[in-house]
Write an enzyme that holds these catalytic residues in place. Structure first.
Site, mmCIF file in Angstrom:
data_model
loop_
_atom_site.group_PDB
_atom_site.id
_atom_site.type_symbol
_atom_site.label_atom_id
_atom_site.label_comp_id
_atom_site.label_asym_id
_atom_site.label_seq_id
_atom_site.Cartn_x
_atom_site.Cartn_y
_atom_site.Cartn_z
ATOM 1 N N GLN A 113 -53.210 13.868 -40.761
ATOM 2 C CA GLN A 113 -52.272 14.805 -40.121
ATOM 3 C C GLN A 113 -52.647 15.040 -38.663
ATOM 4 O OE1 GLN A 113 -49.401 15.450 -40.866
ATOM 5 N NE2 GLN A 113 -48.669 17.408 -40.166
ATOM 6 N N LEU A 114 -51.675 14.721 -37.808
ATOM 7 C CA LEU A 114 -51.873 14.850 -36.358
ATOM 8 C C LEU A 114 -52.390 16.237 -35.994
ATOM 9 C CD1 LEU A 114 -51.251 13.201 -33.696
ATOM 10 C CD2 LEU A 114 -49.179 14.603 -33.545
ATOM 11 N N HIS A 115 -53.422 16.276 -35.163
ATOM 12 C CA HIS A 115 -53.932 17.575 -34.718
ATOM 13 C C HIS A 115 -54.430 17.482 -33.277
ATOM 14 C CE1 HIS A 115 -57.130 15.386 -36.843
ATOM 15 N NE2 HIS A 115 -58.020 15.994 -36.086
ATOM 16 N N LEU A 116 -53.955 18.444 -32.492
ATOM 17 C CA LEU A 116 -54.351 18.554 -31.085
ATOM 18 C C LEU A 116 -55.532 19.514 -30.972
ATOM 19 C CD1 LEU A 116 -53.969 18.316 -27.984
ATOM 20 C CD2 LEU A 116 -52.177 20.070 -28.161
#
Length: 199
Positions: A113-116
């Site tokens: 899951q994309l996370h910044l």
DNA sequence: GTTCTAGAAC
DNA sequence: GTTCTAGAAC
């Protein structure tokens, strides 16, 4: 002889079969996203949580609520979502006017899951322990949010790097992010970092 | 991603 | 002898 049981790693409570993929550590973010103790901000599009193992005094993750596994999955039209994540992080940063932050993505993340990442530049944290930790935030392994957005808009996809190239970056010698000091090991780096701190 | 620890490094 | 890191985890 050798009938006594030497001290070994404690066996898992449930054995023989690995847990289902759902409980695999790489899916941990999907659980953290719904953990009220970690959530800092939440709206219809994204959630911002505290990193469970912060590598600095302030370390947050902005995560989209729709399923986006990683940078490679991003389509050009989703640059707006990345901008929104970045904007919301900037807004959160305004609550900490004297704290310096950087915003970016790990080139080869471990967690799905994309996370910044939004991380303060003190790197003062007991969870910061290894060279990998350090280099993941202080080499080109850390992809600046603005650069990622620009790439997605200009090329229609995010260009990152191969896992091999990523490993090479994580294995680079330690180097202070604020001066030329190249410590021999992590304890020396952590001690050195206090010289750049305000208190 | 973390934990744990054997053995390298000092 | 102690500190530190790298690699396995069924």
């Amino acid at each position: 002889m050798a009938t006594s049981t030497p001290t070994k790693r404690a066996a898992p409570s449930s054995n023989s079969q690995r847990p289902a993929k759902k409980g695999h550590w790489s899916q941990g973010l999907l659980e953290s996203m719904n953990d009220p103790n970690l959530i800092v901000e939440s709206d219809e599009r994204i959630v911002i949580i505290k990193d469970k193992y912060p590598k600095a005094r302030y370390h947050f993750l902005a995560i989209p609520k729709i399923n986006v596994p990683n940078l490679k999955a991003l389509k050009r039209e989703q640059s707006e979502l990345l901008r929104y994540m970045q904007d919301q992080c900037h807004l959160l940063a305004s609550k900490y006017p004297h704290v310096e932050f950087r915003y970016g993505y790990h080139a080869i993340p471990s967690m799905s899951q994309l996370h910044l990442h939004m991380i303060s530049q003190d790197f003062d944290s007991p969870c910061l322990k290894t060279k990998r930790h350090w280099n993941s935030f202080n080499t080109k392994y850390f992809l600046d949010s603005a650069d990622v957005i620009r790439c997605l808009e200009e090329r229609g996809m995010v260009v990152t790097m191969t896992p091999i190239a990523g490993e090479k970056l994580l294995d680079l010698p330690l180097k202070c992010h604020k001066c030329i000091y190249s410590p021999q090991n992590m304890p020396k780096l952590k001690q050195h970092l206090y010289k750049h701190s305000n208190n």
